[in-house]
Scaffold this motif. Structure first.
Motif, PDB file in Angstrom:
ATOM      1  N   ARG A 116       0.815  -1.221   0.000  1.00 40.88           N
ATOM      2  CA  ARG A 116       0.000   0.000   0.000  1.00 40.88           C
ATOM      3  C   ARG A 116       0.853   1.277   0.000  1.00 40.88           C
ATOM      4  N   ALA A 163      -6.691  -2.105   7.216  1.00 39.15           N
ATOM      5  CA  ALA A 163      -7.024  -1.522   5.911  1.00 39.15           C
ATOM      6  C   ALA A 163      -7.473  -0.071   6.071  1.00 39.15           C
ATOM      7  N   GLN A 176      -5.482   3.285   4.650  1.00 33.36           N
ATOM      8  CA  GLN A 176      -6.153   4.265   3.790  1.00 33.36           C
ATOM      9  C   GLN A 176      -5.947   5.678   4.351  1.00 33.36           C
ATOM     10  N   LYS A 177      -6.140   5.822   5.655  1.00 33.06           N
ATOM     11  CA  LYS A 177      -5.952   7.131   6.295  1.00 33.06           C
ATOM     12  C   LYS A 177      -4.503   7.595   6.165  1.00 33.06           C
ATOM     13  N   SER A 220      -2.255   6.725   3.875  1.00 36.69           N
ATOM     14  CA  SER A 220      -1.971   7.072   2.487  1.00 36.69           C
ATOM     15  C   SER A 220      -2.461   8.487   2.176  1.00 36.69           C
ATOM     16  N   THR A 221      -3.667   8.806   2.636  1.00 34.07           N
ATOM     17  CA  THR A 221      -4.216  10.145   2.433  1.00 34.07           C
ATOM     18  C   THR A 221      -3.379  11.197   3.160  1.00 34.07           C
TER      19      THR A 221
END
Length: 107
Positions: A28, A84, A88-89, A91-92
């Protein structure tokens, strides 16, 4: 990029889980690999043996080279969902952090 996985003692299958999480993290966050020195992942079950709602927690701390650490957390019904969501957080947050460095006026 060094990846360190820390699991609570009450988590079953800790070794296999750690390998799975490390694989997910590397996949990721691969596009940030050159800019990150270390990633620390902490996973645990907040309620222990009791299973009540979103009691699995994942906290991830990324250490960008030369910048302050970026930390995110997520709680969910399973370790996989919590991981997951936290990825996601993160990556943002990293997109935002590195974007601010390159989007400055006059640069």
């Amino acid at each position: 990029m060094h990846v360190q996985i820390n699991t609570a003692n009450n988590i079953e299958g800790r070794e296999a889980l750690a390998q799975s999480i490390e694989s997910d993290v590397r996949q990721r966050l691969s596009r940030f690999e050159a800019r990150l020195t270390r990633i620390e992942v902490h996973v645990g079950d907040e309620n222990g043996e009791r299973s009540e709602g979103d009691d699995k927690r994942c906290v991830i701390e990324a250490r960008p080279a030369g910048l302050a650490p970026v930390t995110v957390s997520e709680q969910a019904g399973s370790i996989d969902q919590a991981t997951a969501g936290a990825l996601q957080k993160l990556s943002t947050a990293l997109d935002r952090t590195f974007g601010k460095l390159t989007d400055r006026k006059g640069h």
